[in-house]
Design a protein around this motif. Structure first.
Motif, PDB file in Angstrom:
ATOM      1  N   THR A  12      39.781  31.519  40.283  1.00  0.00           N
ATOM      2  CA  THR A  12      41.120  30.925  40.123  1.00  0.00           C
ATOM      3  C   THR A  12      41.995  31.150  41.351  1.00  0.00           C
ATOM      4  OG1 THR A  12      40.884  31.435  37.801  1.00  0.00           O
ATOM      5  CG2 THR A  12      43.057  30.755  38.512  1.00  0.00           C
ATOM      6  N   THR A  13      41.990  32.382  41.886  1.00  0.00           N
ATOM      7  CA  THR A  13      42.861  32.674  43.024  1.00  0.00           C
ATOM      8  C   THR A  13      42.500  31.790  44.209  1.00  0.00           C
ATOM      9  OG1 THR A  13      42.915  34.944  42.235  1.00  0.00           O
ATOM     10  CG2 THR A  13      43.791  34.549  44.433  1.00  0.00           C
ATOM     11  N   MET A  17      44.713  28.773  45.883  1.00  0.00           N
ATOM     12  CA  MET A  17      45.130  28.872  47.280  1.00  0.00           C
ATOM     13  C   MET A  17      44.468  27.815  48.175  1.00  0.00           C
ATOM     14  SD  MET A  17      47.469  31.017  47.132  1.00  0.00           S
ATOM     15  CE  MET A  17      47.877  31.028  48.863  1.00  0.00           C
ATOM     16  N   CYS A  44      33.708  33.245  40.956  1.00  0.00           N
ATOM     17  CA  CYS A  44      34.510  34.248  41.675  1.00  0.00           C
ATOM     18  C   CYS A  44      33.601  35.293  42.326  1.00  0.00           C
ATOM     19  CB  CYS A  44      35.480  34.928  40.719  1.00  0.00           C
ATOM     20  SG  CYS A  44      36.481  36.168  41.538  1.00  0.00           S
ATOM     21  N   CYS A  48      39.004  38.767  45.934  1.00  0.00           N
ATOM     22  CA  CYS A  48      40.452  38.832  45.730  1.00  0.00           C
ATOM     23  C   CYS A  48      40.808  40.089  44.946  1.00  0.00           C
ATOM     24  CB  CYS A  48      40.952  37.574  45.017  1.00  0.00           C
ATOM     25  SG  CYS A  48      40.153  37.295  43.448  1.00  0.00           S
ATOM     26  N   ARG A  49      39.843  40.605  44.182  1.00  0.00           N
ATOM     27  CA  ARG A  49      40.121  41.813  43.408  1.00  0.00           C
ATOM     28  C   ARG A  49      39.969  43.050  44.308  1.00  0.00           C
ATOM     29  NH1 ARG A  49      37.145  39.839  37.779  1.00  0.00           N
ATOM     30  NH2 ARG A  49      36.560  37.985  38.927  1.00  0.00           N
ATOM     31  N   ALA A  53      44.788  39.831  47.307  1.00  0.00           N
ATOM     32  CA  ALA A  53      44.675  38.442  46.862  1.00  0.00           C
ATOM     33  C   ALA A  53      45.346  37.480  47.834  1.00  0.00           C
ATOM     34  CB  ALA A  53      45.289  38.286  45.478  1.00  0.00           C
ATOM     35  N   GLU A  54      46.252  38.029  48.642  1.00  0.00           N
ATOM     36  CA  GLU A  54      46.945  37.168  49.603  1.00  0.00           C
ATOM     37  C   GLU A  54      46.004  36.584  50.652  1.00  0.00           C
ATOM     38  OE1 GLU A  54      50.364  38.928  51.384  1.00  0.00           O
ATOM     39  OE2 GLU A  54      51.299  39.208  49.432  1.00  0.00           O
ATOM     40  N   PRO A  57      42.078  31.723  50.189  1.00  0.00           N
ATOM     41  CA  PRO A  57      40.732  31.607  49.633  1.00  0.00           C
ATOM     42  C   PRO A  57      39.655  32.236  50.524  1.00  0.00           C
ATOM     43  CG  PRO A  57      41.405  29.532  50.649  1.00  0.00           C
ATOM     44  CD  PRO A  57      42.576  30.443  50.739  1.00  0.00           C
ATOM     45  N   GLU A  68      41.295  33.884  54.161  1.00  0.00           N
ATOM     46  CA  GLU A  68      42.251  32.791  54.407  1.00  0.00           C
ATOM     47  C   GLU A  68      41.526  31.580  54.978  1.00  0.00           C
ATOM     48  OE1 GLU A  68      46.356  33.600  55.685  1.00  0.00           O
ATOM     49  OE2 GLU A  68      45.714  35.682  55.879  1.00  0.00           O
TER      50      GLU A  68
END
Lengths: 85, 473
Positions: A12-13, A17, A44, A48-49, A53-54, A57, A68
């Protein structure tokens, strides 16, 4: 030549993104990559975990993480791997 | 087309962070720090310096808090105070868009410019054909005298090397109704008496200077408080995540929504009523009837094509029917429409059945903030009872197909599709009122491809349409 595996995270993250835009990379690659690059959408991959998460992708190219990610960064990584860097 | 770029990624990061703070009930305490976290001291600046970047982030957060940047009275007022006001607000106010003047780069308007592709040719068609004698040759290259140039564009058309370009103002070029223009300082300003809330200025500005006034905090707050919140998913929302609809439904429930209702069920009612209305109106001698579910189109007709108004169907939209049903089933519930559309915010403000509107992007931010991974979420037990035709309302041609299934056969339908409300199509619609037309049912979609092409979407229209197809096959 050995295949270069591009794994695009569809968690999802990463999806939110912008990972889906990277799916279009097949049409953007130079013709010499046509037969040697394999593009795969993955569930996934958990980065991101683990990381911030920033930085989503995330894309993995032959196991190397591209944070990123966008078309440019992934293409650069494919080129690096082809050159053997 | 996907609109993935750095400006939209910054907004999405901010949406995720504010949603997270809000769900943790920490927004007021932490939001001022968020500016520094986003742009730390030694980060590479996007603009002139980190201070300007931070100022723009502050205004972006104000828009995410649902505020109009134009209303700022006191530049010293911290975000925490704005956050407090948002957390206490009961009512949403107009307008739905806002311009961050600090982010607007005051692009030079409509200028013609000679690039270094110019070869200073002997023919010099640009110079010879310029009606204002504005072109001279200096150092073997054409140059345009800006004081004399009237931007007629003849030089651009006659140059055999395509050496002359017209520099657009992206937001002004994108607006189909001329609602955005410069103020005295050169910054862009929206004229809301003309604006149709299509969101094109927002998605086309490379500086991300135009933003929606979000309602994500209002929704996140109600979820955090455990209030009964019903998610009403637009047909197009079903195609926006890398999963099928049952799984998306499961994810929305996991995020704390009490129930998920498909707006497609409202679309079934709209299609049925619109079919009856169509047959009746054509029988009575009306030339043609148009669909009514696209709020951008209705706004455009109201403000720019008033002669079209009488041809628009009176049937309420799928969102309205779905909202009414949700309120009838549970009068105390908070209804949240989830879709790709900015103009639905305006429609919701004018009606009474929808309390909040979230874009698919904002729903995505809430799911990320709650660490919900849609592809790992359990499927919801039930799918819902909408027809397949109603579920395809979001793809161009979908409304016509759904209406067709409800026709009695007494009137022959001759459909026409307006796929994308640009300047050309606005003129076409206006002409249809005056002249004869072959069509008697006109489906109008502001976004190209239908709602799946909306500005608040996460997936490309083609991928979203394919997912919808797969989810409900």
């Amino acid at each position: 030549m050995k295949k270069i595996l591009v794994e695009i995270c569809t968690g999802t993250t990463c999806h939110v993104m912008g990972s889906e835009a990277i799916m279009e990379i097949r049409d953007m690659l130079a013709s010499r990559f046509k037969d040697i690059v394999e593009i795969k959408a993955t569930s996934c991959i958990g980065l991101c975990r683990e990381r911030n998460a920033e930085q989503a992708p995330f894309v993995k190219v032959n196991g190397r993480v591209v944070p990123e990610a966008n078309l440019l960064r992934v293409t650069q990584m494919i080129n690096e791997i082809e050159r053997g860097d | 087309m996907l609109s993935d770029n750095n400006a939209s990624r910054i907004v999405k990061k901010l949406l995720v962070e504010t949603a997270r703070l809000s769900l943790e009930e920490n927004l007021e305490e932490e939001i001022d720090r968020l500016v520094i976290n986003m742009i730390p001291k030694n980060s590479a600046a996007n603009r002139c310096c980190v201070h300007k970047d931070r100022a723009v982030i502050k205004y972006r957060l104000m828009a995410i808090l649902g505020r109009s940047i134009e209303d700022e009275q006191d530049e010293l007022k911290p975000l925490s105070e704005y956050a407090k006001e948002t957390l206490n607000r009961e009512k949403i106010t107009e307008p739905v868009l806002t311009v961050i003047d600090e982010a607007c780069s005051a692009c030079p308007s409509g200028r013609h410019f000679v690039t270094n592709v110019c070869r200073g040719c002997v023919a010099r068609p640009c110079m010879v054909n310029c009606p204002k004698d504005a072109i001279e040759i200096h150092n073997g290259r054409a140059e345009i005298d800006e004081d004399r140039c009237v931007n007629c564009g003849i030089c651009l058309k006659v140059c055999p090397y395509n050496a002359i370009v017209e520099i657009p103002v992206p937001c002004e070029s994108a607006c189909p109704v001329g609602a955005i223009s410069k103020d005295q300082s050169g910054k862009e300003k929206i004229d809301y008496s003309k604006c149709i809330f299509c969101g094109r200025c927002m998605t086309s500005c490379p500086f991300g200077a135009i933003m929606e006034r979000s309602q994500i905090i209002d929704v996140a707050k109600k979820l955090a408080e455990g209030r009964r919140v019903a998610a009403l998913t637009a047909p197009s929302a079903a195609g926006q995540f890398p999963c099928d609809f049952k799984q998306l439904k499961g994810a929305i429930l996991k995020a704390g929504f009490g129930e998920v209702l498909e707006v497609a069920e409202g679309a079934d009612i709209t299609a049925k009523k619109e079919a009856e209305e169509f047959e009746e109106k054509i029988r009575e001698g009306q030339k043609f009837m148009t669909s009514s579910c696209c709020p951008v189109y209705k706004e455009a007709a109201k403000k720019h094509i008033p002669e079209l108004w009488e041809f628009i169907s009176d049937t309420p939209t799928p969102m309205e029917f779905a909202g009414r049903r949700a309120k009838a089933d549970s009068p105390d519930c908070i209804t949240v429409f989830i879709g790709p559309c900015i103009a639905k915010r305006q429609e919701a403000l004018e009606g009474s059945s929808i309390d909040h509107v979230l874009t698919c992007e904002e729903l995505g931010a809430i799911l990320v903030a709650k660490d919900i991974f849609v592809r790992e979420t359990n499927h919801a037990e039930t799918l819902g009872s909408a027809s397949i035709e109603a579920r395809k309302f979001a793809v161009s041609g979908g409304v016509t197909n759904a209406v067709k299934t409800h026709l009695s056969g007494s009137t022959e339908i001759k459909p026409e599709l307006i796929d994308g409300l640009d300047k050309k199509n606005i003129k076409k619609l206006s002409d249809m009122c005056k002249a004869n037309t072959d069509a008697n049912f006109v489906e109008v979609m502001n976004c190209k491809g239908g709602c799946v092409g909306g500005p608040g979407n996460l997936s490309s229209p083609a991928r979203a349409a394919k997912r919808i197809e797969k989810s409900f096959e």
